[in-house]
Write a protein that holds these residues in place. Structure first.
Motif, short mmCIF file in Angstrom:
data_model
loop_
_atom_site.label_atom_id
_atom_site.label_comp_id
_atom_site.label_asym_id
_atom_site.label_seq_id
_atom_site.Cartn_x
_atom_site.Cartn_y
_atom_site.Cartn_z
N ASP A 1 0.85 -1.19 0.00
CA ASP A 1 0.00 0.00 0.00
C ASP A 1 0.89 1.24 0.00
O ASP A 1 1.39 1.65 1.04
N PRO A 2 1.09 1.86 -1.16
CA PRO A 2 1.94 3.06 -1.20
C PRO A 2 1.33 4.25 -0.47
O PRO A 2 2.01 5.27 -0.29
N GLN A 3 0.09 4.12 -0.04
CA GLN A 3 -0.56 5.21 0.71
C GLN A 3 -0.49 4.98 2.20
O GLN A 3 -1.27 5.56 2.96
N ALA A 4 0.47 4.17 2.66
CA ALA A 4 0.61 3.90 4.09
C ALA A 4 2.08 3.90 4.48
O ALA A 4 2.53 3.04 5.23
N LEU A 5 2.81 4.88 3.99
CA LEU A 5 4.25 4.96 4.24
C LEU A 5 4.59 6.24 4.98
O LEU A 5 4.14 7.33 4.61
N ASP A 6 5.40 6.12 6.02
CA ASP A 6 5.87 7.29 6.75
C ASP A 6 7.09 7.88 6.06
O ASP A 6 7.92 7.16 5.49
N LEU A 7 7.22 9.20 6.14
CA LEU A 7 8.35 9.92 5.57
C LEU A 7 8.97 10.80 6.66
O LEU A 7 8.28 11.25 7.58
N PHE A 8 10.29 11.07 6.54
CA PHE A 8 10.92 12.00 7.48
C PHE A 8 12.13 12.65 6.82
O PHE A 8 12.69 12.12 5.85
N LEU A 9 12.51 13.78 7.34
CA LEU A 9 13.77 14.43 6.97
C LEU A 9 14.33 15.14 8.19
O LEU A 9 13.61 15.90 8.85
N ASP A 10 15.61 14.87 8.50
CA ASP A 10 16.33 15.53 9.58
C ASP A 10 17.36 16.48 8.96
O ASP A 10 18.05 16.12 7.99
N LEU A 11 17.47 17.66 9.53
CA LEU A 11 18.48 18.63 9.13
C LEU A 11 19.42 18.85 10.30
O LEU A 11 19.00 19.31 11.37
N ASN A 12 20.67 18.45 10.11
CA ASN A 12 21.68 18.56 11.17
C ASN A 12 21.20 17.91 12.46
O ASN A 12 21.40 18.42 13.57
N GLY A 13 20.53 16.76 12.32
CA GLY A 13 20.06 16.01 13.47
C GLY A 13 18.73 16.44 14.03
O GLY A 13 18.22 15.81 14.97
N GLU A 14 18.13 17.48 13.49
CA GLU A 14 16.83 17.98 13.96
C GLU A 14 15.73 17.52 13.01
O GLU A 14 15.83 17.74 11.80
N ARG A 15 14.70 16.89 13.53
CA ARG A 15 13.59 16.45 12.70
C ARG A 15 12.79 17.67 12.23
O ARG A 15 12.23 18.41 13.03
N VAL A 16 12.76 17.87 10.92
CA VAL A 16 12.04 19.02 10.37
C VAL A 16 10.84 18.60 9.53
O VAL A 16 9.86 19.34 9.41
N GLN A 17 10.89 17.40 8.93
CA GLN A 17 9.74 16.91 8.17
C GLN A 17 9.30 15.56 8.73
O GLN A 17 10.12 14.66 8.94
N THR A 18 8.00 15.44 8.95
CA THR A 18 7.38 14.19 9.34
C THR A 18 6.06 14.10 8.59
O THR A 18 5.29 15.07 8.58
N GLY A 19 5.80 12.97 7.98
CA GLY A 19 4.55 12.86 7.25
C GLY A 19 4.21 11.43 6.93
O GLY A 19 4.94 10.50 7.26
N SER A 20 3.08 11.26 6.27
CA SER A 20 2.63 9.96 5.83
C SER A 20 1.98 10.11 4.47
O SER A 20 1.25 11.08 4.21
N THR A 21 2.24 9.13 3.59
CA THR A 21 1.61 9.19 2.28
C THR A 21 0.09 9.05 2.36
O THR A 21 -0.61 9.30 1.38
#
Length: 280
Positions: free
Chosen positions: A191-211
């Protein structure tokens, strides 16, 4: 399967990730991962291989997942909360743009362009097309997928928004399309609509999401695009980013030389990139 291309002293080697997360060489079983070799079920014979019997690779320098990604399509503002942070209305139809730069490896440096003050990050789910899609229905759209991957849709916001014309100018600078590390085949992504996403910048979580929060699903995007153009094997669609981009911060925050990004999509691996200044 989790497939990849690894740079070695003897050239790029096609590889697969085994059950323990180790890289196994596929030399002798496939020449390379290309638009042609992934098309129309071309990867299916690899499923019969016993990965534990294949040679181990020590290198982990990931090349782009295909030797010849055909085109990179981007979908803009495909998460409602990202549209809100950008100060833009929720689109009624998918917003399409092109990334005209070549893909780079998952951990290759991101070069801040000459004169840039607003280079931004965007973790996204990438979709690689494996069979021609022309006027395909939503119900059959996922049958056209060869695999999924992580994409960092790096963007220069001044070039994109403040300099007229289309978004392509801010999306296509050299190094603005890190792709991979893996091409993950559909049986591992039920299910490609049930995937978590993240991005850390210099160790700080700045993006959190789900498809699951995408405005237009992967199937809807493929079906929609196939009304206006023919999608071909080796085309890559970057499906939009969740909130947390630098442009949406108060005050805005953009990449500086030496910044490190770490980003990933559930089950599809992680990327790590250092930002560096442009050099002639």
């Amino acid at each position: 399967m989790k497939l990849c291309r690894i740079r070695t002293a003897d050239g790029i080697v096609p590889a697969a990730v085994d059950a323990e997360g180790r890289l196994r060489s596929l030399e002798g079983h496939i020449g390379d991962f290309t638009c042609d070799s992934i098309a129309y079920g071309g990867l299916a014979p690899l499923e019969a291989l016993e990965l534990a019997d294949l040679p181990l690779l020590d290198e982990t320098d990931y090349a782009p997942i295909l030797a010849d990604i055909r085109r990179i399509f981007g979908i803009g503002l495909n998460y409602s909360d990202h549209a809100k942070e950008s100060g833009l209305p929720i689109p009624e139809q998918p917003i399409l743009f092109m990334k005209m730069c070549p893909a780079s490896g998952a951990n290759d440096a991101v070069v801040i362009p000459k004169g840039s003050e607003k280079t931004d990050w965007e973790v996204e789910l990438g979709v690689v097309i494996g069979r021609r899609a022309q006027h395909v229905s939503v119900e059959k759209a996922l049958d056209c997928v060869a695999g999924y991957c992580v994409v960092n849709d790096v963007s220069e916001r001044a070039f994109q928004i403040e300099m007229g014309g289309q978004w392509v100018k801010g999306k296509s600078c050299d190094s603005f399309a890190p792709v991979g590390p893996w091409l993950v085949t559909p049986e591992e992504v039920p299910d490609p609509q049930a995937l978590d996403l993240f991005l850390d910048l210099n160790g700080e979580r700045v993006q959190t999401g789900s498809t699951s929060k995408m405005i237009f699903s992967v199937a809807e995007i493929i079906s929609h695009l196939s009304r206006f153009l023919t999608l071909e094997p080796g085309d890559l669609i970057s499906t939009g980013t969740p909130p947390g981009v630098g442009m949406g911060m108060k005050p805005p925050r953009y990449l500086q030389p030496g910044d490190e990004m770490r980003l990933g999509v559930q089950g599809l691996g992680e990327q790590r990139q250092l930002a560096r200044a442009w050099e002639a």
